[in-house]
Structure formats: C-alpha cells, structure tokens
Design an enzyme around this catalytic site. Sequence first.
Site, PDB file in Angstrom:
ATOM      1  N   PHE A 151       0.907  -1.279  -0.072  1.00  0.00           N
ATOM      2  CA  PHE A 151      -0.049  -0.016   0.152  1.00  0.00           C
ATOM      3  C   PHE A 151       0.931   1.107  -0.082  1.00  0.00           C
ATOM      4  CE2 PHE A 151      -2.530   3.478   1.917  1.00  0.00           C
ATOM      5  CZ  PHE A 151      -3.736   3.254   1.020  1.00  0.00           C
ATOM      6  N   ASP A 210       9.089   2.794   1.689  1.00  0.00           N
ATOM      7  CA  ASP A 210       7.790   3.470   2.337  1.00  0.00           C
ATOM      8  C   ASP A 210       7.897   3.234   3.588  1.00  0.00           C
ATOM      9  OD1 ASP A 210       5.370   4.149   2.963  1.00  0.00           O
ATOM     10  OD2 ASP A 210       4.417   3.457   1.351  1.00  0.00           O
ATOM     11  N   LYS A 230       2.138  10.007   8.257  1.00  0.00           N
ATOM     12  CA  LYS A 230       1.470   9.548   9.606  1.00  0.00           C
ATOM     13  C   LYS A 230       1.883  10.006  10.744  1.00  0.00           C
ATOM     14  CE  LYS A 230      -1.191   5.709   7.749  1.00  0.00           C
ATOM     15  NZ  LYS A 230      -0.733   5.106   6.314  1.00  0.00           N
TER      16      LYS A 230
END
Length: 413
Positions: A138, A223, A252
């Site tokens: 993702f 990532d 995040k």
Amino acid sequence: MTAQVNRHTFDEVMVPNYAPAAFIPVSGKGSRLWDQGGNEYIDFASGIAVTSLGHLHPELTAVLHEQVDRLWHLSNTFTNEPALRLARRLTESTFAEKVFFSNSGAEANEAALKLARRYAFDHFDGDKTGIVSCKQAFHGRTLFTVSVGGQPKYTEGFAPLPGNLNHIEFNNLAAAEAAINDGTCAVIVEPVQGEGGVLPATPEYLKKLRELCDKHNALLIFDEVQIGVGRSGSLFAYQAYGVTPDILTSAKALGNGMPIGAMLTTSKIAASFVVGTHGSTYGGNPLACTVADKVIEIINTQEVLDGVKRRHQLLVDGLKRIGAKHHAFKDVRGMGLLVGAELVDELAGKAKDFLTAAARHGLVLLVAGPNIVRIAPSLVIPEADLEEGLKRLEAVTAEIMEKAKVAKEAQPA
Ligand SMILES: *Cc1c(COP(=O)(O)O)cnc(C)c1O
C-alpha cells in the site's frame, strides 16, 4: 451553539467512500478517547499509526499554540524556520541529506516515484522507467501511488493507469531477481507491510533488493509512512534492518495528527528536482513542521525507542495468551508497536467483527484486510492502559468465539 451533528449526518452529507464507526469521538487524552455520549475508549489504533505520542501530548500542544500565535502559512515562494529546523533534524538523524515536504503519505510517495523517473531520465539513456513494487503493498491513493500499490481492487474502474509498473511477490528473492533489470528506475517496498497484513520483510529480502538496485542502477525507495518515526523501535525501520534506501518516505506519525509527509534522499538524487519540477502549496507548512520537529525530538530518544520494544513484548505476549486461551489467533506478528493477530480459519473474514465488538467494550482497534486484527497503540501508551486494552480485547475475543460456536451449532449437520 453550533448545529448538532451525529453519525447520521455522515450518510447525509459525506461522499460514501468510508464506513466510519457508529460513534463519534470528540476528545482524547493520551491513549484514551471519549465519544459524544461520554463513553471512554482505550485507543489501540492511534488514528492508523498517526498519534504515536497519544492525544494532546502537552509538549506538542505547547509548540503548536506558540506557532499558531506567530505564523500559519507562507507558501513556497518563501522558506520558513520550522521547515528548515525539521529538515535539519531529519537529515541529522538519518542517511538523508535533502528533504521534500508534502501533506500526506501518498504525496511523499508520489514525489519519490516522480523523482526516481526524473533521475533516470537525467542520468541514463534508453527506456529506464520501470517501477517494481510488491503485491499487497500500500503506497497511497493518488492514481500513481495506488497503481504502484499491490491491491488490484483499489485500481478497479480507474483505468487508464500509469504504465511500466511490475508487481512481484513480497519477500520472494527469486521474483525480485527476475523482475529487476536495467530498465528499472525504482523499486519501492514497505519494510513492514501495514495494510497488506502486518508482514515484516525478511532482512535477506531487503538486502537482496539493495544488491539488485545497485547492480541495475535503480533507486531503492523505502515507504516508511506507517512503520517509520519510532514505531519499529528504531527511528526508521531501515536502521534496524541495516539496509539503507536511496529514498525514504514518511508521513502518518511524523505530525502526530498534523497533516505532513516527507521524502528524504541524498543530495545527488535530489539534484534532479530542479526548480519547477515538483511542488506543493501546503508542503512545509509552518504549523505542521513545528509539531513534526518536536515529534522527532521526543521520539528519537533511547527512552522512547526502548519503551517501544518493551511494550512490543507486553502486547505480543498478551495477544498470544488471549489467542491460546480462546483458540482465536493462528499467528501474532509485527515489529515494534505495529502488531497483527491473524484469525484462525474458523473466523475467516471476521476481523471487522472485532472492531465492531471492541467499540462496545471501550476499545478502538484496526484491521489489516479481512483476517487480521491490527494494533498500533501510541508509542508511549501507559503500560496500565496497554494491560486494560488487552483485558477488553480478551472480552471481545471471548464474545466473538462464543458467537461463532453458537452459529456453528445452529448449522444443520
Ligand atoms: C497510510 C500509508 C500511505 C498513504 O498515506 P496517506 O497519508 O493516507 O496518503 C502510504 N504508504 C503506507 C505504507 C501507508 O501506511
């Protein structure tokens, strides 16, 4: 008095792309949340691994208040002090020499992928535009990042998609060897797959990707939007693995709830983003950067990082105990405070049921796909709250096992 809103309002006025919980949290403190009805919850989700220092951390609140009274926004026609301080701190704490700020994880990855294409365009002849990524990965929801991501259901109906993308099986060394070649400009991987099921990469896998990228002059992108900023037990997971990427993306937890993302890289690679090649109106916003600078200052300490490892053990031990007692989980895995409990086959597809039941027991959980309950508490959750959350999770598990048993008995033989 402002107009009354409730969960029904969502269905009336919001685009239906989310299915939020039945209750609306209205305040938080540390690892606790309270909803409109005054009910209290232990937060094992942290807004999907975002509020890593809990809600309303006093030091973050203080620096934000200070900046709110000083300056909100300038755009990139100016630079600003908080962005420079944060970039200095990030480069001093990592392999990176240069930083680009965005507002989200998807945008940090969008920048990374664009930079990789541009770098290949600047330095190599021939078609070197291939991007290799992993199945179940993702990387965000922009058209580019969602296409690079490895879940076909997320691109269904959005074609035509960006081209020259190749998805390989995660943790499979032979598949990497077969897919990465001189036409590859970048390989992007999550050191721990988050949405894809809380799956840590093996150290051999990341080392192999590093070797193959070096061999074929491709850039290795990590990532770390979900596992980064202390969640792994190191500031960034690459440091724990001992494999250094060419580009690292963060978001995040970086802002603990203030929207910010960052792309970190070397001076040599960064040089391909010359003036005018890429940009963002809000990226590097002083409010977000002020908070992120304090987040890194607090998290990048032995005390907090050791605390993550200690809490990991408490959490994993607790989950294993609950799983064994109720025969509910077939695997408990993860890294640091990103932990997944995979449901036994009997409970296949029921991860969401845990979320719904947890709400009634005063607990906020996450899922990672249909079969995995994902837990991502604050890195500084008080150990008493961690124990209390596990107690509530045990009650949830007992209830779900009981329901499954009743359903099975009701089935005709
Ligand atoms: C959440 C996430 C993203 C996307 O971040 P947004 O801020 O939602 O755009 C990208 N990569 C990983 C690994 C993530 O967990």
